[in-house]
Motif scaffolding. Structure first.
Motif, short mmCIF file in Angstrom:
data_model
loop_
_atom_site.label_atom_id
_atom_site.label_comp_id
_atom_site.label_asym_id
_atom_site.label_seq_id
_atom_site.Cartn_x
_atom_site.Cartn_y
_atom_site.Cartn_z
N GLY A 13 49.63 37.67 48.69
CA GLY A 13 49.46 37.98 47.28
C GLY A 13 49.73 36.80 46.36
N LEU A 14 50.48 35.81 46.85
CA LEU A 14 50.75 34.62 46.02
C LEU A 14 49.46 33.90 45.67
N GLN A 15 48.53 33.88 46.61
CA GLN A 15 47.24 33.25 46.36
C GLN A 15 46.48 34.01 45.28
N HIS A 16 46.48 35.35 45.36
CA HIS A 16 45.83 36.16 44.33
C HIS A 16 46.51 35.96 42.98
N PHE A 17 47.83 35.91 42.99
CA PHE A 17 48.60 35.78 41.75
C PHE A 17 48.32 34.45 41.07
N GLN A 18 48.23 33.39 41.85
CA GLN A 18 47.93 32.07 41.30
C GLN A 18 46.52 32.01 40.72
N PHE A 19 45.58 32.66 41.41
CA PHE A 19 44.19 32.70 40.94
C PHE A 19 44.08 33.52 39.65
N CYS A 20 44.70 34.70 39.66
CA CYS A 20 44.64 35.60 38.50
C CYS A 20 45.70 36.69 38.66
N LYS A 21 46.64 36.75 37.73
CA LYS A 21 47.72 37.74 37.82
C LYS A 21 47.17 39.17 37.78
N ARG A 22 46.11 39.36 37.02
CA ARG A 22 45.52 40.70 36.93
C ARG A 22 44.87 41.10 38.26
N GLN A 23 44.19 40.15 38.88
CA GLN A 23 43.59 40.44 40.19
C GLN A 23 44.66 40.85 41.18
N TRP A 24 45.77 40.11 41.18
CA TRP A 24 46.86 40.44 42.09
C TRP A 24 47.36 41.86 41.84
N LEU A 26 45.82 44.44 40.42
CA LEU A 26 44.82 45.44 40.79
C LEU A 26 44.83 45.70 42.30
N ILE A 27 45.05 44.62 43.07
CA ILE A 27 45.05 44.76 44.53
C ILE A 27 46.38 45.32 45.03
N HIS A 28 47.49 44.75 44.58
CA HIS A 28 48.79 45.04 45.18
C HIS A 28 49.57 46.15 44.48
N ILE A 29 49.25 46.42 43.23
CA ILE A 29 49.93 47.51 42.52
C ILE A 29 49.02 48.73 42.43
N GLU A 30 47.79 48.54 41.97
CA GLU A 30 46.87 49.67 41.80
C GLU A 30 46.09 49.99 43.08
N GLN A 31 46.25 49.14 44.11
CA GLN A 31 45.62 49.38 45.41
C GLN A 31 44.10 49.48 45.32
N GLN A 32 43.51 48.60 44.52
CA GLN A 32 42.05 48.56 44.40
C GLN A 32 41.54 47.31 45.09
N TRP A 33 40.41 47.45 45.75
CA TRP A 33 39.82 46.32 46.47
C TRP A 33 38.31 46.51 46.57
N GLU A 34 37.57 45.44 46.39
CA GLU A 34 36.12 45.51 46.50
C GLU A 34 35.65 44.28 47.25
N GLU A 35 35.10 44.50 48.43
CA GLU A 35 34.70 43.38 49.27
C GLU A 35 33.42 42.72 48.76
N HIS A 179 53.37 47.27 36.52
CA HIS A 179 52.65 46.79 35.33
C HIS A 179 51.51 45.88 35.72
N THR A 180 50.31 46.17 35.23
CA THR A 180 49.14 45.31 35.45
C THR A 180 48.90 44.49 34.19
N PRO A 181 49.13 43.17 34.24
CA PRO A 181 49.00 42.35 33.05
C PRO A 181 47.55 42.14 32.62
N LYS A 182 47.38 41.87 31.33
CA LYS A 182 46.06 41.52 30.80
C LYS A 182 45.92 40.00 30.85
N VAL A 183 44.70 39.54 31.06
CA VAL A 183 44.45 38.10 31.11
C VAL A 183 43.16 37.78 30.37
N LYS A 184 42.98 36.51 30.06
CA LYS A 184 41.75 36.06 29.42
C LYS A 184 40.66 35.91 30.47
#
Length: 218
Positions: A13-24, A26-35, A179-184
């Motif tokens: 998840g650190l890789q997702h978090f560095q790329f985009c906190k919101r993406q992280w 959505l995947i790790h808190i809201e359990q959403q994933w789209e291949e 909490h799912t943060p908002k990002v630009k």
């Protein structure tokens, strides 16, 4: 803070978090994933590296694949694609194996080196876990990029360790609060596997009135 190991956050998840906190989130808190093509190709590459507990000894190097790792300090756990143990007088002892060895994590990636440092962050986290588990110091690791068939050496610096520790702390804060943060939004959104889930949500939360007011303020 997590009280049990099963409550640790995923190291990947650190890789997702560095790329985009919101993406992280959505995947790790809201359990959403789209291949998409990227994630499918990435999974195929990892399956080739992830052969649990396979050890191969050649000369002074012992290669261990799909090694489970964790850090109590960072409250994260995951899998190292490959850990190379290089025989060295300055290394540590390994159970059931003669000699002393220095650990070197190797992370496999589908594409080519990225502009950002999300891959480096993930590799650093792996090194921190190994240092904690083996009671050793790791000076470097490698990132292997499948598209160019080349491995890149990465020095594991104190500044990288501090960065990863702060990221892990922030991730835990968001996770515990759910909490799912908002990002630009930006160009990076085009390569995100969750853009069709993420962007409509962000757009729908903006009313026509707020859009007009925003335009007037420009």
């Amino acid at each position: 803070m997590a009280s049990k190991e099963e409550d640790y956050l995923m190291l990947s998840g650190l890789q997702h978090f560095q790329f985009c906190k919101r993406q992280w989130a959505l995947i790790h808190i809201e359990q959403q994933w789209e291949e998409n093509v990227r994630t499918i190709e990435g999974q195929h590459l990892h399956r080739k590296a992830d052969q649990p507990f396979i050890k191969e000894k050649r000369g002074t190097k012992l290669t261990v694949r799909a090694m489970p790792i964790q850090s109590r300090k960072l409250q994260i756990s995951g899998i190292c694609d490959v850990v190379e143990f290089i025989e060295s007088p300055d290394g540590v002892e390994l159970s059931g194996i003669s000699g002393t060895y220095q650990a070197v994590p190797v992370e496999y990636k589908r594409g080519k080196p990225k502009k950002g440092d999300e891959d480096i962050v993930q590799l650093t986290a792996q090194a921190i876990c190994l240092e904690e588990m083996l009671v050793c110091h790791i000076e470097k690791g490698y990132l292997f990029y499948n598209e160019i068939k080349h491995r890149m050496e990465v020095p594991i610096t104190d500044s990288l360790r501090e960065k990863v520790a702060k990221m892990a702390e922030e991730m835990r804060h968001y996770y515990d609060k759910r909490h799912t943060p908002k990002v630009k939004t930006g160009p990076h959104c085009k390569s995100c596997s969750l853009q069709h889930i993420c962007l409509p949500k962000m757009m729908n939360k903006r009313s026509v009135k707020s859009y007009i007011e925003g335009r007037l303020d420009e």
